[in-house]
Structures are given as structure tokens and as C-alpha cells.
Design an enzyme around this catalytic site. Structure first.
Site, PDB file in Angstrom:
ATOM      1  N   ALA A 285      19.866  34.407  24.113  1.00  0.00           N
ATOM      2  CA  ALA A 285      19.097  34.556  25.133  1.00  0.00           C
ATOM      3  C   ALA A 285      20.371  34.050  25.991  1.00  0.00           C
ATOM      4  O   ALA A 285      20.887  33.036  25.873  1.00  0.00           O
ATOM      5  CB  ALA A 285      17.765  32.918  25.039  1.00  0.00           C
TER       6      ALA A 285
ATOM      7  N   GLY B 155      18.688  33.320  19.796  1.00  0.00           N
ATOM      8  CA  GLY B 155      17.927  34.393  19.993  1.00  0.00           C
ATOM      9  C   GLY B 155      18.742  35.956  19.357  1.00  0.00           C
ATOM     10  O   GLY B 155      18.142  36.677  18.717  1.00  0.00           O
TER      11      GLY B 155
ATOM     12  N   GLU C 210      17.997  34.969  15.975  1.00  0.00           N
ATOM     13  CA  GLU C 210      16.537  35.278  15.777  1.00  0.00           C
ATOM     14  C   GLU C 210      16.356  37.167  15.685  1.00  0.00           C
ATOM     15  O   GLU C 210      15.596  37.839  14.919  1.00  0.00           O
ATOM     16  CB  GLU C 210      15.690  34.518  16.612  1.00  0.00           C
TER      17      GLU C 210
ATOM     18  N   GLU D  35      20.604  25.476  19.915  1.00  0.00           N
ATOM     19  CA  GLU D  35      18.962  25.535  20.479  1.00  0.00           C
ATOM     20  C   GLU D  35      19.378  23.529  20.786  1.00  0.00           C
ATOM     21  O   GLU D  35      19.207  22.934  22.377  1.00  0.00           O
ATOM     22  CB  GLU D  35      17.438  26.165  20.425  1.00  0.00           C
TER      23      GLU D  35
HETATM   24  N1  DAK Z   1      23.730  32.992  27.377  1.00  0.00           N
HETATM   25  C1  DAK Z   1      24.748  33.526  28.720  1.00  0.00           C
HETATM   26  N2  DAK Z   1      25.666  33.178  28.435  1.00  0.00           N
HETATM   27  C2  DAK Z   1      26.733  32.774  27.760  1.00  0.00           C
HETATM   28  C3  DAK Z   1      26.018  32.582  26.147  1.00  0.00           C
HETATM   29  C4  DAK Z   1      24.995  32.517  26.913  1.00  0.00           C
HETATM   30  N3  DAK Z   1      23.778  32.066  25.043  1.00  0.00           N
HETATM   31  N4  DAK Z   1      27.063  32.636  25.490  1.00  0.00           N
HETATM   32  C5  DAK Z   1      27.944  32.874  25.710  1.00  0.00           C
HETATM   33  N5  DAK Z   1      28.203  33.030  27.368  1.00  0.00           N
HETATM   34  C6  DAK Z   1      28.669  33.377  27.927  1.00  0.00           C
HETATM   35  C7  DAK Z   1      29.663  32.074  28.622  1.00  0.00           C
HETATM   36  O1  DAK Z   1      29.540  31.406  29.667  1.00  0.00           O
HETATM   37  C8  DAK Z   1      31.604  32.656  28.700  1.00  0.00           C
HETATM   38  O2  DAK Z   1      30.990  33.377  30.222  1.00  0.00           O
HETATM   39  P1  DAK Z   1      32.229  32.944  31.393  1.00  0.00           P
HETATM   40  O3  DAK Z   1      32.814  31.291  31.267  1.00  0.00           O
HETATM   41  O4  DAK Z   1      33.626  34.029  31.007  1.00  0.00           O
HETATM   42  O5  DAK Z   1      31.332  33.532  32.567  1.00  0.00           O
HETATM   43  C9  DAK Z   1      31.744  34.482  27.907  1.00  0.00           C
HETATM   44  O6  DAK Z   1      29.794  34.295  27.461  1.00  0.00           O
HETATM   45  C10 DAK Z   1      32.488  34.060  26.178  1.00  0.00           C
HETATM   46  O7  DAK Z   1      31.610  32.526  26.383  1.00  0.00           O
HETATM   47  P2  DAK Z   1      32.731  31.183  26.522  1.00  0.00           P
HETATM   48  O8  DAK Z   1      33.455  31.523  26.934  1.00  0.00           O
HETATM   49  O9  DAK Z   1      32.083  29.885  25.607  1.00  0.00           O
HETATM   50  O10 DAK Z   1      33.365  31.791  24.841  1.00  0.00           O
HETATM   51  P3  DAK Z   1      33.782  30.876  23.170  1.00  0.00           P
HETATM   52  O11 DAK Z   1      34.809  31.962  22.513  1.00  0.00           O
HETATM   53  O12 DAK Z   1      35.156  29.497  23.853  1.00  0.00           O
HETATM   54  O13 DAK Z   1      32.668  30.297  22.708  1.00  0.00           O
HETATM   55  C11 DAK Z   1      30.385  30.165  21.664  1.00  0.00           C
HETATM   56  C12 DAK Z   1      31.501  30.628  21.938  1.00  0.00           C
HETATM   57  C13 DAK Z   1      29.760  31.109  20.755  1.00  0.00           C
HETATM   58  C14 DAK Z   1      31.086  29.449  20.828  1.00  0.00           C
HETATM   59  C15 DAK Z   1      29.989  29.793  23.096  1.00  0.00           C
HETATM   60  O14 DAK Z   1      29.983  30.819  24.431  1.00  0.00           O
HETATM   61  C16 DAK Z   1      28.296  29.324  22.859  1.00  0.00           C
HETATM   62  O15 DAK Z   1      28.420  28.492  22.502  1.00  0.00           O
HETATM   63  N6  DAK Z   1      27.637  29.887  23.395  1.00  0.00           N
HETATM   64  C17 DAK Z   1      25.991  29.629  23.621  1.00  0.00           C
HETATM   65  C18 DAK Z   1      26.076  29.819  22.264  1.00  0.00           C
HETATM   66  C19 DAK Z   1      23.612  29.296  22.241  1.00  0.00           C
HETATM   67  O16 DAK Z   1      23.682  28.061  22.615  1.00  0.00           O
HETATM   68  N7  DAK Z   1      22.660  29.879  22.457  1.00  0.00           N
HETATM   69  C20 DAK Z   1      21.913  30.126  22.281  1.00  0.00           C
HETATM   70  C21 DAK Z   1      20.870  29.926  23.228  1.00  0.00           C
HETATM   71  S1  DAK Z   1      19.239  29.557  23.189  1.00  0.00           S
HETATM   72  C22 DAK Z   1      12.362  32.999  23.519  1.00  0.00           C
HETATM   73  C23 DAK Z   1      12.896  34.300  23.165  1.00  0.00           C
HETATM   74  C24 DAK Z   1      14.620  33.585  22.583  1.00  0.00           C
HETATM   75  C25 DAK Z   1      14.541  32.436  22.358  1.00  0.00           C
HETATM   76  C26 DAK Z   1      14.287  31.219  23.608  1.00  0.00           C
HETATM   77  C27 DAK Z   1      12.816  31.645  23.351  1.00  0.00           C
HETATM   78  N8  DAK Z   1      11.298  33.937  23.554  1.00  0.00           N
HETATM   79  C28 DAK Z   1      10.707  35.290  23.231  1.00  0.00           C
HETATM   80  C29 DAK Z   1      10.043  32.771  24.104  1.00  0.00           C
HETATM   81  C30 DAK Z   1      16.915  31.845  22.299  1.00  0.00           C
HETATM   82  C31 DAK Z   1      17.071  30.875  22.738  1.00  0.00           C
HETATM   83  C32 DAK Z   1      18.350  30.812  22.507  1.00  0.00           C
HETATM   84  O17 DAK Z   1      19.151  31.307  21.740  1.00  0.00           O
END
Ligand code: DAK
Length: 257
Positions: A65, A108, A111, A131
Site C-alpha cells: 500500500a 499489500g 496480499e 508491515e
Molecule cells: N509506498 C509508497 N512509496 C513507496 C513504497 C510504498 N509501499 N515502496 C516504495 N516506495 C517509493 C519509495 O519511497 C521511493 O520513492 P522516492 O524516494 O524515489 O520518491 C521509490 O518508491 C523507490 O523505492 P526505494 O528508493 O525505497 O527503492 P529500494 O530499491 O531502495 O527499496 C524496497 C525497495 C521495496 C525495499 C523499499 O522501497 C521498501 O521497503 N518499500 C516499502 C515496503 C513496505 O513496507 N510495504 C508494506 C507497506 S504497508 C488494507 C489494504 C492493504 C494494506 C493495508 C490495509 N486495507 C484494505 C484495509 C497494505 C499495507 C501495506 O502494504
């Protein structure tokens, strides 16, 4: 003009849906999820489509997400709102969905892949539920579908550490169906989707529904559903065509009726 968040293609009876926010690793924001659900529902209604491939691009299937959108959310914002409803709409698609995953499928993103019916991965794929590192837990089915898919111990390990697993591990753990070299991902997904898309659509739909019920119902209830679905298919032209074609030693021509 803004780029579309979802790209759509067709190959014969296969619909190909591509997430298109590569600059943020296809982070799943509200607008993207709405467009995704709209597109999938449209394909679900289209009788010229028999199977749908969902894929990403660049470095990711989807990195979860959109954290920047979610960071300031209010406690009840995710309960029964439009975003939640759009996830439900994806889950209710009746045609088979094949996730073709290259790169990150996190949070997500994982998921969403698990909402699909079959997952094919490139060797580059990484699956995870990070998460916990953000101070929350999976919110789109991760604690439930991952546990049903890989079992309690492995789901605990992935969700409590937030560490991703490789495509090979995901295959070994039963999360995904197969792993292929990156250049083979789309051809492999397409060939599987084409094979499914040629099958009698009503039987395919009932088979998907019956299999999903195996994860949701008791064995007795699931067997009852299967029996009813099996019986109902004897009201279709495709059942008569399939069985007559076998007897007459010819290829069946299915009509979806
Ligand atoms: N959200 C927003 N931006 C994101 C992102 C995300 N999940 N993942 C990556 N980006 C963005 C980064 O901020 C960066 O943007 P800029 O800085 O260039 O503006 C760009 O994408 C490239 O990412 P990185 O520079 O970080 O790239 P790396 O290769 O260094 O790292 C990475 C890749 C995948 C390891 C890292 O980006 C990362 O850790 N990303 C976050 C992963 C994460 O935590 N995902 C879980 C999010 S929580 C629901 C439905 C769904 C959900 C919940 C409830 N309901 C229906 C109730 C889901 C929740 C989640 O998924």
C-alpha cells in the site's frame, strides 16, 4: 496528462492488467485500487475473456500500500471504506486470476498476489509482509491467506520478522506455483492463461468458486457446494458438447452456455 495507473492489453481470450506506478514500485494507492477493481470487474463481465493476468513492471509487482497516503490515516479509515471495498471487489472476481510477479511483492503487494488464484514468479521475485517494520500488521488478508498458504510457523516468521523470501523459498513453501527466468515470466503466464481461457467458462467459474470454498468452509459444506456446482453444470450446453465431443472423438467447441 497523467499516466494511467493501470495498463490493459488483450491476447486472444486473455486479459493482461499491468500496475503502472513504477516510480514508486507500484505502491497501491486509493486511485490505483479503484481503477484496478474497475478494470477487473469489466473483464469479469466480458465473455470474450476467459482468464486474467495481473502483473507489475520495473522492479516490482507492488511494494505494498502507498505508505505516504496511509501514514496519516485515522483509526477507522480502513474499516468498510471505499479502499477496503475495492480490495473486496478484486477478491470477488469470478474468472481465474494469474499473478505474474517479478521483483517486489511486499505487504499489500503480496496480499494482492495472494488474492489471485495462481502465482507465477520470476527468479527476481521477493515476497514479504514487512508491515511490522512500520508498526502495524498486514491489513488486506496477509495474516489469514499467508497462514492458509504456507502454514502457521512460516507465516509467523514472515510476518513477525518482516523479512522477505526469495522466489525459490516461496515455491518450496507452497506460496507460488512456479519460478521461471525473468524473460520467461510473461510468456509462461500467457501460455497458462491461454490454456485456461480455452476451457468451458462456466465450469472454470464453478471450479474456482469450489476451490476457494475449500479454504473457507468445513469439508462437509465444501463437498455440498461441489455437489451442487457439479449438478448445475449438467444444465449447460458445454457439458453436452464436452461429453459428446469425447464420444465422437473430436475437439469440443465450448460456448460459455
Ligand atoms: N509506498 C509508497 N512509496 C513507496 C513504497 C510504498 N509501499 N515502496 C516504495 N516506495 C517509493 C519509495 O519511497 C521511493 O520513492 P522516492 O524516494 O524515489 O520518491 C521509490 O518508491 C523507490 O523505492 P526505494 O528508493 O525505497 O527503492 P529500494 O530499491 O531502495 O527499496 C524496497 C525497495 C521495496 C525495499 C523499499 O522501497 C521498501 O521497503 N518499500 C516499502 C515496503 C513496505 O513496507 N510495504 C508494506 C507497506 S504497508 C488494507 C489494504 C492493504 C494494506 C493495508 C490495509 N486495507 C484494505 C484495509 C497494505 C499495507 C501495506 O502494504
Amino acid at each position: 496528462m497523467d499516466e494511467p495507473l493501470i495498463l490493459v492489453e488483450r491476447e486472444g481470450r486473455v486479459g493482461i492488467v499491468r500496475l503502472n506506478r513504477p516510480r514508486v514500485l507500484n505502491a497501491l494507492n486509493t486511485s490505483l485500487m479503484k481503477e484496478l477493481a474497475d478494470v477487473l470487474e469489466e473483464m469479469d463481465r466480458d465473455e470474450n475473456i476467459g482468464c486474467i493476468i495481473l502483473t507489475g513492471q520495473g522492479k516490482a509487482f507492488a511494494a505494498g500500500a502507498d505508505i505516504s497516503e496511509m501514514a496519516d490515516a485515522a483509526p477507522f479509515q480502513f474499516v468498510g471504506n471505499a479502499y477496503f471495498a475495492d480490495w473486496q471487489r478484486v477478491r470477488r472476481v469470478e474468472k481465474p486470476l494469474i499473478a505474474a510477479v517479478a521483483g517486489y511483492a511486499l505487504g499489500g503487494g503480496n496480499e494482492l498476489a495472494m488474492c489471485c488464484d495462481i502465482i507465477i514468479a520470476a527468479e527476481t521475485a521477493r515476497f514479504g509482509q514487512p508491515e511490522i517494520l512500520l508498526g502495524v500488521i498486514p491489513g488486506a488478508g496477509g495474516t489469514q491467506r499467508l497462514t492458509r498458504s504456507v502454514g502457521k510457523g512460516k507465516a509467523m516468521e514472515m510476518i513477525l520478522t518482516g523479512d522477505p523470501i526469495t522466489a525459490e523459498e516461496a515455491l518450496d513453501w507452497g506460496l507460488i506455483n512456479r519460478v521461471v527466468p525473468p524473460e520467461q515470466l510473461e510468456p509462461e503466464a500467457l501460455s497458462l492463461a491461454q490454456k485456461i481461457a480455452e476451457k468451458p467458462p462456466l465450469a472454470v467459474k464453478m471450479a474456482k468458486q469450489a476451490i476457494l470454498r475449500a479454504q473457507e468452509m468445513s469439508l462437509e459444506q465444501g463437498l455440498h457446494f461441489e455437489q451442487l456446482a457439479f449438478g448445475m453444470l449438467f444444465s449447460t450446453e458445454d457439458q453436452r458438447e464436452g461429453m459428446n465431443a469425447f464420444i465422437e472423438k473430436r475437439k469440443a467447441q465450448f460456448k460459455g452456455k
